[in-house]
Design an enzyme around this catalytic site. Structure first.
Site, short mmCIF file in Angstrom:
data_model
loop_
_atom_site.label_atom_id
_atom_site.label_comp_id
_atom_site.label_asym_id
_atom_site.label_seq_id
_atom_site.Cartn_x
_atom_site.Cartn_y
_atom_site.Cartn_z
N SER A 172 0.85 -1.54 0.17
CA SER A 172 0.37 -0.31 -0.13
C SER A 172 1.11 1.68 -0.25
CB SER A 172 -0.99 0.31 1.26
OG SER A 172 -1.77 1.27 1.12
N LYS A 224 -19.56 18.27 3.78
CA LYS A 224 -18.62 18.91 5.23
C LYS A 224 -18.09 17.51 5.75
CE LYS A 224 -15.96 20.56 7.85
NZ LYS A 224 -14.50 20.71 7.22
#
Length: 338
Positions: A172, A224
């Protein structure tokens, strides 16, 4: 009377142990609270650069073994040969290789030391011909490993050969760093790949509802906050969060493609990982070799220097270290035993 005396000594030991335990807990909790309140767990104390000549380490180890197994005459001849070789090295123009280590955690905190090490190496008037990074990481935060990869990119931008050696794992975010290199070395069973993105979180909204507890969240801006731990997640919020994950995955693939165009992303950007030999077949690595063997061979023709930025531990870190905890436990054990 003897019973009372023994009982009194027992109580004294018990009180002593209790006081010691409480004192340690106060120090640990107080120190950790202060570090958490400041928003930092890592050290902010100053550090310094440590440099070690690896050739001297290799030769010293070999000489100690030779001293144990060779006869006096053979050892004398070997020492004479080594001395002549050192003179030749001083007079000749041997290349230089710098070696650094990166052991990554979830937040890529080692990027702080990496920044200092790379800045120091790039500031040398005569830069090395090659920089070898011994990399070990399971990956972690996108921004943390993005910064670490960008630090390695500084080496490539200066046209210094960059080699990444993976002995155990570069997955990763770890592979995001590794793919920047000119050449990736891997041990036969090292883990490479995992070109994917994952995010997960629990949701306690039904638990709150079952206990008649309301959860309210106020926000300005539709996105948000998308999915939440305590609130009720909507399909729209989930879809938005998934699009964000897909976008990060796309950026990851673009980064790998730009730095390692020979990789077939359709084949490897699935989130899977592969061991060394399989990774080599998929061109995630360039050569199967351990970092030890690579550096030992390189030391025949080059001077190798291990560069490490070491920070000084604060008293809080020393108090919260595993070693300190073992010492305290051992001390308390001895008190209780007496």
């Amino acid at each position: 009377m003897d019973f009372l005396a023994e009982y009194g000594m027992f109580l004294l030991k018990l009180v002593t142990v209790a006081i010691a335990v409480i004192a340690v807990l106060v120090l640990l909790v107080g120190g950790l609270f202060g570090r958490l309140r400041s928003g930092r767990i890592d050290s902010s104390s100053p550090g310094n650069l440590k440099i070690r000549h690896l050739n001297a380490d290799y030769e010293g180890s070999a000489m100690r073994i030779s001293a144990a197994v060779l006869p006096a005459k053979g050892l004398k001849a070997l020492r004479k040969k080594q001395k002549a070789l050192k003179v030749t090295r001083r007079d000749g123009q041997r290349s230089k290789i710098f070696v650094i280590d990166f052991h990554g955690d979830l937040r890529a905190d080692a990027a702080t030391a990496l920044r200092e090490e790379i800045t120091a190496m790039l500031g040398v008037p005569e830069p090395p011909e090659e920089i070898v990074v011994r990399l070990e990481s399971l990956g972690g935060t996108v921004h943390g490993y993005g910064l670490a990869a960008a630090q390695l990119k500084r080496i490539r931008d200066r046209e210094i050969r960059l080699t990444v050696a993976v002995d155990k794992v570069a997955a990763s975010g770890g592979y995001m760093m590794a793919c920047v290199a000119d050449r990736i070395l891997a041990a036969p069973f090292a883990i490479l790949g995992s070109i994917g993105v994952v995010a997960s979180l629990p949701n306690f909204n039904r638990v709150l509802k079952n206990h008649d507890i309301d959860y309210e969240q106020f926000k300005a801006g539709e996105y948000k906050r998308t999915v939440t731990i305590l609130g009720e997640n909507t399909d729209k919020a989930r879809e938005k969060f998934q699009r964000e994950i897909d976008d990060v995955h796309g950026l990851f693939k673009e980064f790998v493609s730009a730095n390692r165009p020979q990789v077939d992303l359709d084949q490897v950007a699935t989130g899977e990982h592969w061991y060394g030999t399989r990774a080599l077949e998929r061109q995630l690595a360039d050569e199967l070799i351990t970092s030890d063997d690579y550096l030992l061979k390189a030391s025949q023709d080059a001077d190798l220097y291990l560069i490490a930025w070491k920070t000084e531990k604060t008293w809080v870190e020393r108090m919260t270290s595993e070693t300190f905890a073992r010492v305290i436990a051992s001390t308390i054990g001895r008190i209780a035993g007496n």
